[in-house]
Motif scaffolding. Structure first.
Motif, PDB file in Angstrom:
ATOM      1  N   ARG A 185      16.693  23.887  42.393  1.00 14.69           N
ATOM      2  CA  ARG A 185      16.191  23.170  41.219  1.00 14.69           C
ATOM      3  C   ARG A 185      17.264  22.258  40.640  1.00 14.69           C
ATOM      4  O   ARG A 185      16.988  21.111  40.259  1.00 14.69           O
ATOM      5  N   ASP A 186      18.488  22.749  40.549  1.00 12.37           N
ATOM      6  CA  ASP A 186      19.577  21.937  40.016  1.00 12.37           C
ATOM      7  C   ASP A 186      19.909  20.784  40.960  1.00 12.37           C
ATOM      8  O   ASP A 186      20.290  19.692  40.516  1.00 12.37           O
ATOM      9  N   LEU A 187      19.771  21.045  42.260  1.00 13.69           N
ATOM     10  CA  LEU A 187      20.049  20.011  43.261  1.00 13.69           C
ATOM     11  C   LEU A 187      19.094  18.830  43.080  1.00 13.69           C
ATOM     12  O   LEU A 187      19.520  17.667  43.031  1.00 13.69           O
ATOM     13  N   LEU A 188      17.812  19.134  42.970  1.00 12.69           N
ATOM     14  CA  LEU A 188      16.835  18.074  42.756  1.00 12.69           C
ATOM     15  C   LEU A 188      17.002  17.439  41.371  1.00 12.69           C
ATOM     16  O   LEU A 188      16.820  16.220  41.210  1.00 12.69           O
ATOM     17  N   GLY A 189      17.359  18.256  40.387  1.00  9.98           N
ATOM     18  CA  GLY A 189      17.536  17.736  39.042  1.00  9.98           C
ATOM     19  C   GLY A 189      18.688  16.756  38.911  1.00  9.98           C
ATOM     20  O   GLY A 189      18.714  15.952  37.979  1.00  9.98           O
ATOM     21  N   SER A 190      19.629  16.808  39.851  1.00  7.03           N
ATOM     22  CA  SER A 190      20.778  15.901  39.795  1.00  7.03           C
ATOM     23  C   SER A 190      20.468  14.522  40.374  1.00  7.03           C
ATOM     24  O   SER A 190      21.268  13.592  40.218  1.00  7.03           O
ATOM     25  N   LEU A 191      19.321  14.370  41.037  1.00  7.06           N
ATOM     26  CA  LEU A 191      19.007  13.101  41.697  1.00  7.06           C
ATOM     27  C   LEU A 191      18.852  11.933  40.725  1.00  7.06           C
ATOM     28  O   LEU A 191      19.396  10.851  40.981  1.00  7.06           O
ATOM     29  N   PRO A 192      18.116  12.085  39.608  1.00 11.09           N
ATOM     30  CA  PRO A 192      17.959  10.927  38.713  1.00 11.09           C
ATOM     31  C   PRO A 192      19.274  10.371  38.187  1.00 11.09           C
ATOM     32  O   PRO A 192      19.393   9.158  37.950  1.00 11.09           O
ATOM     33  N   SER A 193      20.267  11.233  37.997  1.00  6.65           N
ATOM     34  CA  SER A 193      21.545  10.758  37.463  1.00  6.65           C
ATOM     35  C   SER A 193      22.251   9.804  38.425  1.00  6.65           C
ATOM     36  O   SER A 193      23.110   9.017  38.003  1.00  6.65           O
TER      37      SER A 193
END
Length: 389
Positions: A185-193
């Motif tokens: 979840r954190d891995l995917l959450g870092s994509l927009p940044s």
């Protein structure tokens, strides 16, 4: 070996393209409906890049590739056995989603060489990648032509994927190359940044457009060559992958030029070649095989050189996030491919081959405007800094 694996696995997405006319005939459906198979593979690949490729920064590469190849084999077998078009579309989305194996070694390659050779390493893998795209059409068209059914290429691809399952993982490291979030979840959450990087946005935008035009061209080529002016079957359509192979062999040269002069000049050369390709295809290539062969080589050179330049640019942003940088970049690329294949089908329905080439030329011009605006912005920022000093 990794270059070969990249070529074979990415070929699974494109083997349907010379088969579209045959699929339409055997299922008794319209050409526009058959073109949705090409759209489905592009959508599936984009989903796989978004949801699976980020794991390259966290998971064990060898283990990840083993699972993906096993699932790819199952998906290709399901496509070969599809009783109707809806099942074929679902199977195409599924196997395309997991056949993202080429995007696992791609971010790893720059970590295995010195920074000044980053472009050359990417060029080597990209050569395998584009040759796979092109030659998969040749093998697919030939297999379908000789066997009389579009199912044979899918069955052969399933067998080949099963064989590679026991070979390719041996050439990959057992541990990830960089530090990444430990939760998916954190891995995917870092994509927009990552989208705060202007160089990444530029590369994404340009390849969205160029790959969209590329997909529109290849998805509709089978219908163009089956028109009365050519009257060619799937085997002949597939041979155009072989005719275009010389253009793909420019990749290592593009990588060296990117290392030496930067990515922008290589992008500019690639866009000029792509624009010329669509102009030749829409005029001379409307009735001439030789014109189409020239257009295919220019198109392959333009796409390939631009791809190497773009990835050289984005992989310079940071080593630990290369898997995720490649994720957002390739999502944009194959989203462009899906849009291009869909728009190409509509262009073919409304205006035939000339409208398909106009579509590709327009998308290429849009990419050229993006590159020009970025260069002007860079010059303006440099002048502002100079005046401040």
């Amino acid at each position: 070996m990794l270059a070969i694996a990249c070529g074979v696995m990415v070929g699974n997405i494109y083997l349907c393209q010379p088969l579209l006319a045959q699929i339409a005939q055997q299922f008794g459906i319209a050409e526009k409906a058959a073109s949705l198979v090409a759209v489905a593979t592009q959508i599936g690949y984009a989903l796989g890049v978004l949801l699976i490729v980020p794991l390259a920064d966290m998971a064990k590469p060898a283990l990840l590739v083993r699972w993906l190849m096993a699932l790819t084999t199952i998906g290709l077998a399901a496509a070969a056995l599809s009783p109707n078009v809806p099942v074929l579309l679902v199977a195409s989305v599924c196997f395309a989603t997991v056949t993202v194996i080429p995007q696992i070694p791609m971010p790893l390659a720059p970590t295995l060489v010195a920074p000044e050779h980053r472009g050359r390493s990417l060029g080597a893998l990209s050569t395998g990648l584009v040759l796979g795209i092109l030659l998969s059409r040749t093998v697919s068209g030939a297999a379908a032509g000789f066997s009389g059914t579009w199912r044979t290429p899918f069955a052969l691809a399933a067998i080949l994927s099963a064989i590679l399952l026991f070979i390719v993982p041996r050439f990959l490291p057992e541990a990830p190359s960089g530090k990444a979030p430990t939760r998916y979840r954190d891995l995917l959450g870092s994509l927009p940044s990552l989208l705060r990087h202007r160089s990444l946005l530029l590369s994404m935008g340009m390849n969205f457009c160029v790959f969209g035009g590329f997909s529109a061209f290849w998805a509709m080529l089978a219908f163009h060559l089956q028109a009365p002016s050519f009257a060619l079957g799937p085997a002949a359509v597939g041979l155009f992958g072989l005719w275009g192979a010389p253009g793909a062999l420019i990749a290592p040269v593009a990588g060296r030029f990117s290392d030496r002069f930067g990515s922008a000049p290589v992008n500019a050369a690639g866009l000029c070649a792509t624009a010329t390709s669509f102009a030749v295809a829409g005029t001379w290539g409307a009735t001439s095989i030789i014109g189409l062969i020239l257009a295919v080589n220019l198109l392959d050179f333009g796409l390939q050189s631009g791809q190497v330049a773009n990835q050289t640019r984005i992989f310079g942003i940071g080593e630990a996030i290369r898997g995720r940088l490649n994720t957002v970049y390739m999502v944009a690329t194959f989203s462009g491919g899906a849009v291009g294949a869909l728009a190409g089908g509509l262009a073919w329905t409304f205006g035939g081959w000339s409208d398909v080439c106009l579509l590709g030329g327009g998308m290429t011009m849009t990419a050229g405007i993006m590159l020009t605006m970025d260069r002007l912005a860079t010059i303006y920022i440099a002048l502002q800094r100079s005046d401040a000093e």
